[in-house]
Design an enzyme around this catalytic site. Structure first.
Site, PDB file in Angstrom:
ATOM      1  N   GLY A  31       0.807  -1.216   0.000  1.00 22.68           N
ATOM      2  CA  GLY A  31       0.000   0.000   0.000  1.00 22.68           C
ATOM      3  C   GLY A  31       0.838   1.262   0.000  1.00 22.68           C
ATOM      4  O   GLY A  31       2.027   1.231  -0.316  1.00 22.68           O
ATOM      5  N   LEU A  33       0.504   3.671  -2.144  1.00 23.85           N
ATOM      6  CA  LEU A  33       0.935   3.505  -3.538  1.00 23.85           C
ATOM      7  C   LEU A  33       1.492   4.797  -4.142  1.00 23.85           C
ATOM      8  O   LEU A  33       1.043   5.890  -3.821  1.00 23.85           O
ATOM      9  CB  LEU A  33      -0.246   3.011  -4.374  1.00 23.85           C
ATOM     10  CG  LEU A  33      -0.908   1.713  -3.881  1.00 23.85           C
ATOM     11  CD1 LEU A  33      -2.008   1.291  -4.851  1.00 23.85           C
ATOM     12  CD2 LEU A  33       0.103   0.584  -3.716  1.00 23.85           C
ATOM     13  N   HIS A  37       4.385   1.676  -7.967  1.00 23.81           N
ATOM     14  CA  HIS A  37       3.368   0.618  -7.877  1.00 23.81           C
ATOM     15  C   HIS A  37       2.455   0.632  -9.109  1.00 23.81           C
ATOM     16  O   HIS A  37       2.064  -0.413  -9.626  1.00 23.81           O
ATOM     17  CB  HIS A  37       2.481   0.815  -6.640  1.00 23.81           C
ATOM     18  CG  HIS A  37       3.207   0.706  -5.337  1.00 23.81           C
ATOM     19  ND1 HIS A  37       3.424   1.788  -4.519  1.00 23.81           N
ATOM     20  CD2 HIS A  37       3.759  -0.363  -4.710  1.00 23.81           C
ATOM     21  CE1 HIS A  37       4.074   1.402  -3.440  1.00 23.81           C
ATOM     22  NE2 HIS A  37       4.290   0.099  -3.521  1.00 23.81           N
ATOM     23  N   GLN A  61       7.568  -9.609   7.816  1.00 19.68           N
ATOM     24  CA  GLN A  61       8.798  -9.217   7.132  1.00 19.68           C
ATOM     25  C   GLN A  61       9.485  -8.020   7.785  1.00 19.68           C
ATOM     26  O   GLN A  61      10.491  -7.529   7.292  1.00 19.68           O
ATOM     27  CB  GLN A  61       8.544  -8.959   5.641  1.00 19.68           C
ATOM     28  CG  GLN A  61       7.720  -7.730   5.318  1.00 19.68           C
ATOM     29  CD  GLN A  61       7.349  -7.685   3.840  1.00 19.68           C
ATOM     30  OE1 GLN A  61       6.470  -8.412   3.376  1.00 19.68           O
ATOM     31  NE2 GLN A  61       8.007  -6.831   3.083  1.00 19.68           N
ATOM     32  N   LYS A 151      13.152  -2.567  -8.126  1.00 20.20           N
ATOM     33  CA  LYS A 151      13.706  -1.760  -7.032  1.00 20.20           C
ATOM     34  C   LYS A 151      14.188  -2.675  -5.909  1.00 20.20           C
ATOM     35  O   LYS A 151      15.233  -2.454  -5.327  1.00 20.20           O
ATOM     36  CB  LYS A 151      12.645  -0.793  -6.491  1.00 20.20           C
ATOM     37  CG  LYS A 151      13.088  -0.076  -5.237  1.00 20.20           C
ATOM     38  CD  LYS A 151      12.089   0.971  -4.807  1.00 20.20           C
ATOM     39  CE  LYS A 151      10.891   0.408  -4.080  1.00 20.20           C
ATOM     40  NZ  LYS A 151      11.193  -0.183  -2.755  1.00 20.20           N
ATOM     41  N   SER A 187       9.800   5.227  -3.338  1.00 17.62           N
ATOM     42  CA  SER A 187       9.562   4.264  -2.259  1.00 17.62           C
ATOM     43  C   SER A 187       8.681   4.924  -1.213  1.00 17.62           C
ATOM     44  O   SER A 187       8.836   6.124  -0.929  1.00 17.62           O
ATOM     45  CB  SER A 187      10.898   3.871  -1.604  1.00 17.62           C
ATOM     46  OG  SER A 187      10.660   3.221  -0.368  1.00 17.62           O
ATOM     47  N   SER A 188       7.774   4.138  -0.638  1.00 21.84           N
ATOM     48  CA  SER A 188       6.907   4.685   0.413  1.00 21.84           C
ATOM     49  C   SER A 188       7.746   5.181   1.588  1.00 21.84           C
ATOM     50  O   SER A 188       7.339   6.079   2.321  1.00 21.84           O
ATOM     51  CB  SER A 188       5.946   3.608   0.900  1.00 21.84           C
ATOM     52  OG  SER A 188       5.244   3.075  -0.195  1.00 21.84           O
TER      53      SER A 188
HETATM   54  O1  PAF Z   1       7.564  -5.286  -2.041  1.00 23.11           O
HETATM   55  C1  PAF Z   1       6.654  -5.244  -1.188  1.00 23.11           C
HETATM   56  O2  PAF Z   1       5.900  -4.280  -1.066  1.00 23.11           O
HETATM   57  C2  PAF Z   1       6.490  -6.431  -0.241  1.00 23.11           C
HETATM   58  O3  PAF Z   1       7.714  -6.962   0.133  1.00 23.11           O
HETATM   59  C3  PAF Z   1       5.556  -7.514  -0.790  1.00 23.11           C
HETATM   60  C4  PAF Z   1       6.124  -8.162  -2.044  1.00 23.11           C
HETATM   61  C5  PAF Z   1       4.200  -6.914  -1.110  1.00 23.11           C
HETATM   62  C6  PAF Z   1       5.353  -8.612   0.260  1.00 23.11           C
HETATM   63  O4  PAF Z   1       4.787  -8.111   1.417  1.00 23.11           O
END
Ligand code: PAF
Length: 218
Positions: A31, A33, A37, A61, A151, A187-188
């Protein structure tokens, strides 16, 4: 654009599209975005008749000292941008939907060799979290194609290995990085940089660009 938030609904939607002969591209995101994206959605469109984007800030993650709680969450703006970009569906699951047994009990996958080098050296567990959530999303949607930004080049390699080694049906399509005028990849997380850090990021991007050109020129 259809918005669904359950595994049952996203599966039903994908099954209906497949039954009418449409192939499906998945664009997984966290998200907030931006144009990077949206370039994934545009690329996805070129490969498949239907595009499903996911917005899920994946807790597994993020390391314990990383920015999970302050990661920018802007679902309304994301939805509006996806409509504008011609995306067919937005899958917006809750954490319970993605991890029904909870995080502690969640099955995880490891991608050895590629996960503990480069960025992974400094982010223990990060790529296991990425691989695990992408595997879940691929299993839920069963797309023909999954579009990922170059990226996060190491992420592309990790997911490619995951797909190849587990014989998943999706084809990984890497999409070129979209950059700001000063060369910094969109990048966010760029919004976390102050003015000085942002200038430094620009210098790093430009220096890497010069090094690349010099290398290519021999
Ligand atoms: O690149 C990302 O935004 C994230 O690592 C992903 C691939 C959506 C997995 O959470």
């Amino acid at each position: 654009m259809r918005t669904v938030d359950s595994v049952t609904d996203v599966r039903a939607l994908a099954a209906r599209w497949r039954a009418q002969g449409d192939d499906i591209a998945l664009v997984p995101t966290m998200g907030n975005l931006h144009a990077g994206h949206l370039a994934l959605v545009t690329a996805a469109r070129l490969h498949c008749r239907r595009v499903i984007a996911t917005v899920f800030v994946n807790p597994t993650q993020f390391g314990p000292t990383e920015d999970f709680s302050r990661y920018p969450r802007t679902p309304d703006e994301d939805s509006a941008q996806l409509v504008e970009s011609g995306c067919d569906a937005l899958f917006l699951p809750s954490s319970d939907e993605v991890y029904p047994l909870g995080i502690a009990q969640a099955v995880r996958v490891e991608v050895p060799g590629l996960s503990d080098i480069l960025c992974g050296r400094f982010r223990p567990g990060h790529f296991a979290g990425v691989a695990s959530v992408v595997l879940r999303l691929l299993n839920m949607v069963e797309p023909d194609v999954v579009c990922l930004g170059n990226k996060d080049f190491q992420q592309v390699l990790v997911i490619r290995r995951l797909v190849a080694d587990l014989s998943l049906r999706a084809r990984v399509v890497p999409v070129p990085t979209v950059r700001a005028e000063d060369g910094v990849a969109l990048s966010s997380r760029n919004q976390f940089l102050d003015a000085r850090q942002r200038r430094a990021a620009g210098s790093i991007a430009q220096t890497l660009g010069h090094m690349r050109e010099a290398r290519l020129a021999g």
